[in-house]
Design an enzyme around this catalytic site. Sequence first.
Site, mmCIF file in Angstrom:
data_model
loop_
_atom_site.group_PDB
_atom_site.id
_atom_site.type_symbol
_atom_site.label_atom_id
_atom_site.label_comp_id
_atom_site.label_asym_id
_atom_site.label_seq_id
_atom_site.Cartn_x
_atom_site.Cartn_y
_atom_site.Cartn_z
ATOM 1 N N GLU A 41 -4.624 5.041 -8.936
ATOM 2 C CA GLU A 41 -4.054 4.141 -7.922
ATOM 3 C C GLU A 41 -2.669 4.617 -7.491
ATOM 4 O OE1 GLU A 41 -4.922 0.637 -10.338
ATOM 5 O OE2 GLU A 41 -6.009 -0.197 -8.614
ATOM 6 N N GLU B 39 -11.961 1.054 -14.947
ATOM 7 C CA GLU B 39 -11.646 -0.328 -15.348
ATOM 8 C C GLU B 39 -12.879 -1.126 -15.739
ATOM 9 O OE1 GLU B 39 -10.460 1.259 -12.736
ATOM 10 O OE2 GLU B 39 -8.307 0.932 -12.574
#
Length: 708
Positions: free
Chosen positions: A110, A130
């Site tokens: 990210e 995740e």
Amino acid sequence: MNDLIQLTRDGDIAIITINNPPVNAISPGVPEGISEAIDQVNNDSAVTAVVVIGGGRTFIAGADIKEFTKMTSGKAKTGPGLLPLLLKIENCSKPVVMAIHGTAFGGGLEVAMAGHYRVAAPGAQVGQPEVKLGLIPGAAGTQRLPRLAGVAKAVEMCTDGNPVKASEALQAGIVDQLIEGDLLKGAVAFAREIAHRPAPKTRERNQKLGTPQQNAPIFAAARDTVRKKQRNLIAPLAAIDAIEAATRLAFEEGCQVEARLFIDCLYSDQSKALIHVFFGEREVAKVPDIPKETPIIPVNSAAVVGAGTMGGGIAMVFANAGIPVVLKEADQAALDRGLANIRKNYAVSVQRGRFTQAVVDERLKLIKPTLDYGDFGQADIVIEAVFEGMGLKREVFSELDRVCKPEAILASNTSTLNIDEIASATSRPASVIGTHFFSPANVMRLLEIVRGKASSKEVIATCMQLSKKLGKIGVLVGNCRGFVGNRMFHPYVRESVFLVEEGASVEAVDKALYDFGMAMGPLATNDLAGLDVGWRIRKEYRHLEKPGIRQAFAGDNLCELGRFGQKIGAGWYKYDENRRPTPDPEVAALTRKWSAEAGIAQRQIPAEEIVDRCIYALVNEGARILNEGYATRAVDIDIIYINGYGFPAYRGGPMWYADTVGLKKVYDRITEFQSVQGELWEPAPLLKKLAAEGRTFADFDQQKVAAA
Ligand code: NAI
């Protein structure tokens, strides 16, 4: 700036280095440091472009997972997270080049996507894993990734969570250039090249977001796959929802949708359970009375006795790890059969594209078949996997004692027999240990390492370490009947048979547990393993059973009729030639008849009772095992059940699941069962105690660790 982040210069290029060893996780201090560095760069007119790079062996490998636990337990705030920092990077007045080596996972990717460009070393990997912790990317990963890689690729990466190699990331558009050789040098050169061009902001790149018409089938297919392959999981569906929001809404609004979904996932029982499992897998490697500095016996060669179902698989496990292994059988025919099975298993792997024929040939070369113990002299470890029988095992071990070098580890793959009794057939019980693999040995991750009363610390520490090298999760257990896994499995299966005897259909029992999340129902599992295995064991131990206690009979009666399960096409189900099960009306009729003869009243049994009886049977036995010290911690039991018995990881294992239900509630339900069935359901003393004190198994573990 803090000492986690360094800002240096190479001429007109600013270099921001992240130094938070070992993996540059985004712990407190890292975002603040990067933010300050960006401020300085913005104010420095001599800088034309910026490179962000990880110090040490990797870029930012991901978030600090402990931070998630702190948030859900109220010890840390959930705020906007990294979003403001990422906007700041994206708004930097100089182009920012992210230079990736090692891994850029989760928050790491990210951060990388907030840069204007990304370059990577050829060995680098990126990913949004995740979902493996029951989460979705929470720092605009679901919004920026589809803008770089397209919707289909973003959906794939956020739902399966698997790493993507640099070359693939380049192809997908996540990375702009691969850099051979010195990454920093290459990144600085790249930065100089783009320094005076307009810097593209990922959040404004909408070309790859597609139209609703193009995207609808992608989302529909992905949801379908997730429902099948990631049964009952909420995070992968949430990830798809978040990516769908990216395609329909403005960037800021998409981020808000992602944030809401992230928080839902973060506070879900599933994510808490998966995080428990993540830490649990690391925790089980620690054995309180075996210090880290215990000497390890080098294992460079192995030998296996018996090339049957287990021995053949175990030989493959060593070959797969690059360790040469001698494989011994009793006669040539059995040896040929064993090798043919190994070849067949490898051929399937080649067919499925798991590895090439060349790799298989290398591995096969590492397996040396023999009929002669004379080939065992060099082996550092021997694993015995002959038929289950004390007489035969003792014979084999006394032979091993004669032929093996003094420092060799002598291990048994027995699933039920007493390790101490096996060890006493040798002159060196300190070298004897149990290594209980699960079938198929080359696939299942669990390895129960059974500690005999004389097993030395060196031998235990070596086997624990070896398990990792073999790609297994080693869990140390004590030497009791069935050790941990099978000892708990016994009452679990017993209840499933009781339920059938009380009127539930075979399919209803299996469906209830499958829907709960088990990989397979207990009766289908029974058919797969062979009903005769348990039947033979029960016959052998019948003399130990207390009179007056209810015994399950339906499974044994099926065996008397020759219905041994899948291998003969009939057990609890009937099977076609492809081993596909169908319910068998004959079994239904037979069980009704047997129950009538035994005077067992028939009734409708709700799915909830089926689940409670089977799962609490696991929990109650688990609590006993824990109290008796045959498992080190409750989490060890959880890891065993998830990796060896198909217990759903998103429920955290049986002990963690009991915690989430509440031990008082579990205890009360068990006493209800006790009032009907008597002694079989006597609550385990530890469960009774923890329930009365309002505590949990997790809490019991923590206290134990603190005391150690
Ligand atoms: P199996 O019957 O498939 O194989 C046993 C093999 O040992 C046979 O090929 C036999 O020829 C060979 N053998 C017998 N005596 C021998 C000797 N003196 N020297 C060399 N080879 C000899 O049995 P399986 O299923 O592989 O079980 C082996 C052991 O693993 C048993 O102790 C069993 O309890 C245990 N185990 C089995 C599991 C399973 O799912 N099948 C799971 C975990 C443990």
